[in-house]
Design a protein around this motif. Structure first.
Motif, PDB file in Angstrom:
ATOM      1  N   SER A  56      33.500  60.866  37.459  1.00 50.79           N
ATOM      2  CA  SER A  56      33.404  59.891  38.189  1.00 50.79           C
ATOM      3  C   SER A  56      32.331  58.880  37.807  1.00 50.79           C
ATOM      4  N   GLY A  57      31.300  59.120  37.173  1.00 48.77           N
ATOM      5  CA  GLY A  57      30.419  58.584  36.711  1.00 48.77           C
ATOM      6  C   GLY A  57      30.990  57.528  35.492  1.00 48.77           C
ATOM      7  N   ALA A  58      31.454  58.323  34.452  1.00 50.15           N
ATOM      8  CA  ALA A  58      32.132  57.629  33.466  1.00 50.15           C
ATOM      9  C   ALA A  58      33.143  56.621  33.824  1.00 50.15           C
ATOM     10  N   ALA A  59      33.895  56.943  34.914  1.00 48.03           N
ATOM     11  CA  ALA A  59      34.965  55.936  35.626  1.00 48.03           C
ATOM     12  C   ALA A  59      34.338  54.758  35.968  1.00 48.03           C
ATOM     13  N   PHE A  61      31.418  53.420  35.422  1.00 47.29           N
ATOM     14  CA  PHE A  61      30.964  52.715  34.146  1.00 47.29           C
ATOM     15  C   PHE A  61      31.941  52.304  33.568  1.00 47.29           C
ATOM     16  N   SER A  62      33.009  52.788  33.068  1.00 51.14           N
ATOM     17  CA  SER A  62      33.921  52.152  32.188  1.00 51.14           C
ATOM     18  C   SER A  62      34.693  51.005  32.917  1.00 51.14           C
ATOM     19  N   LEU A  63      35.072  51.261  34.218  1.00 51.52           N
ATOM     20  CA  LEU A  63      35.654  50.153  35.128  1.00 51.52           C
ATOM     21  C   LEU A  63      34.774  49.037  34.975  1.00 51.52           C
ATOM     22  N   LEU A  64      33.262  49.073  35.367  1.00 51.90           N
ATOM     23  CA  LEU A  64      32.593  48.040  35.602  1.00 51.90           C
ATOM     24  C   LEU A  64      32.379  47.323  34.085  1.00 51.90           C
ATOM     25  N   THR A  65      32.795  48.090  33.045  1.00 49.85           N
ATOM     26  CA  THR A  65      32.638  47.522  31.554  1.00 49.85           C
ATOM     27  C   THR A  65      33.811  46.430  31.511  1.00 49.85           C
ATOM     28  N   PHE A  66      35.002  47.181  32.004  1.00 50.87           N
ATOM     29  CA  PHE A  66      36.234  46.414  31.954  1.00 50.87           C
ATOM     30  C   PHE A  66      36.224  45.152  32.879  1.00 50.87           C
ATOM     31  N   ILE A  67      35.731  45.168  33.904  1.00 56.71           N
ATOM     32  CA  ILE A  67      35.514  44.248  34.945  1.00 56.71           C
ATOM     33  C   ILE A  67      34.728  43.105  34.033  1.00 56.71           C
ATOM     34  N   LEU A  68      33.799  43.371  33.573  1.00 64.46           N
ATOM     35  CA  LEU A  68      32.791  42.307  32.946  1.00 64.46           C
ATOM     36  C   LEU A  68      33.329  41.704  31.637  1.00 64.46           C
ATOM     37  N   CYS A  69      34.222  42.418  31.120  1.00 66.65           N
ATOM     38  CA  CYS A  69      34.878  41.860  30.038  1.00 66.65           C
ATOM     39  C   CYS A  69      36.074  40.948  30.417  1.00 66.65           C
ATOM     40  N   ILE A  70      36.511  40.733  31.596  1.00 62.41           N
ATOM     41  CA  ILE A  70      37.491  40.029  31.912  1.00 62.41           C
ATOM     42  C   ILE A  70      37.197  38.600  31.989  1.00 62.41           C
ATOM     43  N   PHE A  95      32.911  50.298  42.962  1.00 63.22           N
ATOM     44  CA  PHE A  95      32.165  50.768  43.794  1.00 63.22           C
ATOM     45  C   PHE A  95      32.323  52.095  44.550  1.00 63.22           C
ATOM     46  N   LEU A  96      33.410  52.387  45.093  1.00 59.31           N
ATOM     47  CA  LEU A  96      34.052  53.497  45.444  1.00 59.31           C
ATOM     48  C   LEU A  96      33.918  54.633  44.784  1.00 59.31           C
ATOM     49  N   ILE A  97      34.167  54.314  43.451  1.00 61.51           N
ATOM     50  CA  ILE A  97      34.033  55.592  42.743  1.00 61.51           C
ATOM     51  C   ILE A  97      32.676  56.011  42.339  1.00 61.51           C
ATOM     52  N   ALA A  98      31.757  55.071  42.010  1.00 60.22           N
ATOM     53  CA  ALA A  98      30.344  55.195  41.783  1.00 60.22           C
ATOM     54  C   ALA A  98      29.810  55.824  43.216  1.00 60.22           C
ATOM     55  N   LEU A 145      23.347  50.139  45.087  1.00 59.80           N
ATOM     56  CA  LEU A 145      23.137  49.157  46.285  1.00 59.80           C
ATOM     57  C   LEU A 145      23.765  47.841  45.752  1.00 59.80           C
ATOM     58  N   ILE A 146      23.207  47.232  44.650  1.00 58.17           N
ATOM     59  CA  ILE A 146      23.917  45.998  44.345  1.00 58.17           C
ATOM     60  C   ILE A 146      25.569  46.123  44.259  1.00 58.17           C
ATOM     61  N   LEU A 147      26.132  46.998  43.877  1.00 53.91           N
ATOM     62  CA  LEU A 147      27.612  47.178  44.012  1.00 53.91           C
ATOM     63  C   LEU A 147      28.016  47.423  45.456  1.00 53.91           C
ATOM     64  N   PHE A 148      27.178  47.796  46.331  1.00 53.36           N
ATOM     65  CA  PHE A 148      27.607  47.941  47.556  1.00 53.36           C
ATOM     66  C   PHE A 148      27.731  46.291  48.143  1.00 53.36           C
TER      67      PHE A 148
END
Lengths: 350, 245
Positions: A56-59, A61-70, A95-98, A145-148
């Motif tokens: 879940s941590g890796a997911a 982080f990877s998803l946020l990386t992808f989001i920031l690349c878009i 956020f939910l995965i985190a 907290l920021i993601l929330f």
């Protein structure tokens, strides 16, 4: 747009987008869990919960990386625009995965004790003065907290309530969250392992995100370098014939916002380049059905007055134009949002 | 009007070419996510051979000793007297009535084992005169040693958590140390092995108090002496000889 609020304005594309998102997340978890369990040496099975915590941590982080690349990808190629359209669903999912990751960590590493789990989270490692020993958990908590806050305010309702400028500023907090998460991984999981997978994930991802933003920024800077010096308060937008029908050229004044100069048949209009919704580049959009359409989320504005068509209420600044010798000139000073301005006609140039 | 496809997300009439590309991209991204998960999951460090079979209840007899950590000295495991540390289900020590110590006792619970190391998560303890008093035998001084490594909580390292060492485990190890569970020491690079840990005690062979908690799970260098008691190796270290790296 802002006329009314429904939880999610579903359409076929959004459903497909979310299906791909769920499929991707499911495949990530399935593959990560399978590799974690099946790849372990015989007789060395890892704890099930710890494998899920890791996945879940890796997911997240990877998803946020992808989001920031878009974002930068969409600036570099319009092919990435469909990814951007429904990006907030990625953000809420991230956020939910985190949150799952954090909840399991709290239960597993900080639970089963007489010490309150939240107190343990914040006090079990007091080495805030150390770099290598820094309590990485607090970095993850701050990022969560920021993601929330971002997930909770992701709906357009909050965009309308807070106003686009404040909403955008609030959501720029994603970069702070990402920085915290890179440090969270580097000072946490990456330190405890002899392999380089976690360090490569965090470091490589950070480099990718930074690289894409730099590339997009350089492209924007190159465009801005061609800023137009006004003559008598008017900016040269180039030849009218060079503006493709239904599209725009972007003019960069020495001061103030960029200006999108649209051509709709024989008519030329100029409006502010920034969409009222999330600051999308209207000048990279199109005129469809008589309205300027933002390439990011499809917000519409009438080119003649910068107003969204009823029942929507957004307004952008408009600019006076004139055509002289086949060249389009735009007045550098904007008119108040929603001001109707007659178009310049290309026939007049003759 | 430009005839190149222009994507508008809220329109259901996405251009056909664009739709095909979007579907392909979606499928590619989903498969890419799966490949990434596979790659990252495959890189997880091996936790070592610890195991806690919570479905298998056992009974064991021997003599309970409260020091340095509560343990049952038993011959039930074969090979002479061996210590089985006694803990609860969570991260806090259990207490035993003094009448049950230094005499024959039976303990039921589930085993937490890693290599030659054994611990029991206790369900029940009761008097059992049958085994008599099992004696640990003389201790053997194996000499001075200087080692780099990590102070672990033995319960997690024996198999309650897999893996149960490293910085990500520091908070848990701190709770276990605060709760009075046995501490162990593993040398750098050998924490994943089954025989690598030594029972970690103070210079006089007693359990450390809360003063050791800040050093738990950090990389440290220690100077101490190794002893062997009832087949279990201990490293005895003065607090001042534990230096964080």
């Amino acid at each position: 747009m802002a006329a009314s609020f429904s939880l999610v304005g579903w359409n076929r594309f959004k459903r497909s987008y979310d299906f791909a998102l769920i499929l991707g997340v499911a495949l990530f978890f399935a593959a990560h869990l399978a590799a974690g369990f099946l790849g372990a040496p015989a007789g060395q099975a890892p704890s099930e919960l710890q494998v899920v915590i890791r996945a879940s941590g890796a997911a997240a982080f990877s998803l946020l990386t992808f989001i920031l690349c878009i974002g930068p990808m969409a600036r570099l190629t319009p092919r990435a625009l469909p990814l951007l359209y429904n990006r907030r669903h990625l953000g809420v999912t991230c956020f939910l995965i985190a949150l799952v990751h954090a909840a399991l960590v709290l239960l597993w590493y900080h639970g089963f004790s007489q010490v309150n789990a939240f107190i343990s989270l914040l006090t079990s490692n007091p080495r805030y003065g150390s770099f290598g020993g820094f309590p990485f958990e607090s970095l993850g908590l701050a990022a969560l907290l920021i993601l929330f806050v971002m997930a909770a305010t992701s709906h357009d309702f909050w965009n309308a309530v807070l106003g686009p400028r404040l909403w955008k500023a609030l959501h720029m907090g994603v970069y702070a969250a990402y920085g915290l998460l890179v440090a969270h991984v580097m000072l946490g999981a990456a330190q405890g392992e002899t392999g380089l997978a976690q360090a490569a994930l965090a470091g490589g991802s950070a480099l990718l995100v930074a690289g894409l933003h730099i590339a997009a920024g350089r492209r924007e800077a190159a465009r801005d370098a061609a800023e137009t010096e006004p003559a008598d308060g008017w900016l040269n937008a180039g030849l009218a014939a060079d503006i493709a029908d239904g599209r725009a050229v972007i003019v960069v004044p020495p001061e103030g916002e960029r200006i999108a100069v649209f051509r709709d048949g024989a008519k030329v209009y100029a409006v502010a380049n920034a969409c009222r919704h999330q600051g999308g580049p209207l000048g990279e959009g199109r005129i469809l059905d008589g309205c300027i359409v933002c390439p990011w989320h499809g917000f519409q504005y009438r080119p003649e007055d910068g107003c969204s068509p009823p029942p929507f209420t957004e307004k952008i600044q408009t600019y006076r134009t004139r055509i002289t010798g086949g060249r389009v000139f735009v007045e550098a000073a904007p008119q108040p949002p929603g001001t109707a301005i007659a178009p310049s006609l290309i026939e007049e140039a003759g | 009007m430009a005839d190149d496809p222009f994507f508008v997300g809220w329109q259901d009439n996405v251009p056909k070419l664009s739709r095909r590309k979007v579907l392909l991209a979606g499928a590619g991204l989903a498969l890419g996510a799966g490949a990434l998960g596979l790659g990252l999951g495959n890189q997880a460090p091996a936790p070592g051979p610890g195991v806690w079979d919570q479905g298998r209840k056992l009974a064991m007899t021997g003599t309970i000793y409260p020091e340095p950590y509560l343990h049952l000295l038993t011959e039930d495991l074969g090979g002479g007297p061996r210590p089985v540390f006694l803990v609860g289900q969570g991260k806090d020590r259990i207490t035993v009535r003094p009448a049950l110590t230094f005499t024959g006792a039976a303990v039921t619970g589930t085993m937490i084992e890693r290599g030659e190391h054994a611990m029991m998560a206790v369900d029940d303890i009761y008097a059992d005169p049958a085994p008599g008093r099992v004696m640990p035998g003389p201790e053997t001084d194996l000499g001075e040693v200087v080692m780099t490594g990590e102070i672990l909580d033995a319960k997690c390292w024996f198999g309650a958590m897999r893996p149960g060492h490293g910085k990500t485990h520091k908070a848990c190890a701190s709770l276990c140390a605060r709760g009075g569970l046995p501490l162990a020491f593993c040398e750098t690079g050998r924490c994943g092995e089954g025989k690598a840990a030594l029972l970690f005690l103070d210079a006089r062979g007693r359990a450390f108090g809360p003063e050791i908690i800040p050093l738990v799970a950090d990389p440290v260098i220690i100077r101490g002496r190794i002893f062997e008691v009832a087949g279990l190796r201990q490293v005895r270290v003065a607090l001042g000889d534990v230096v964080r790296l």
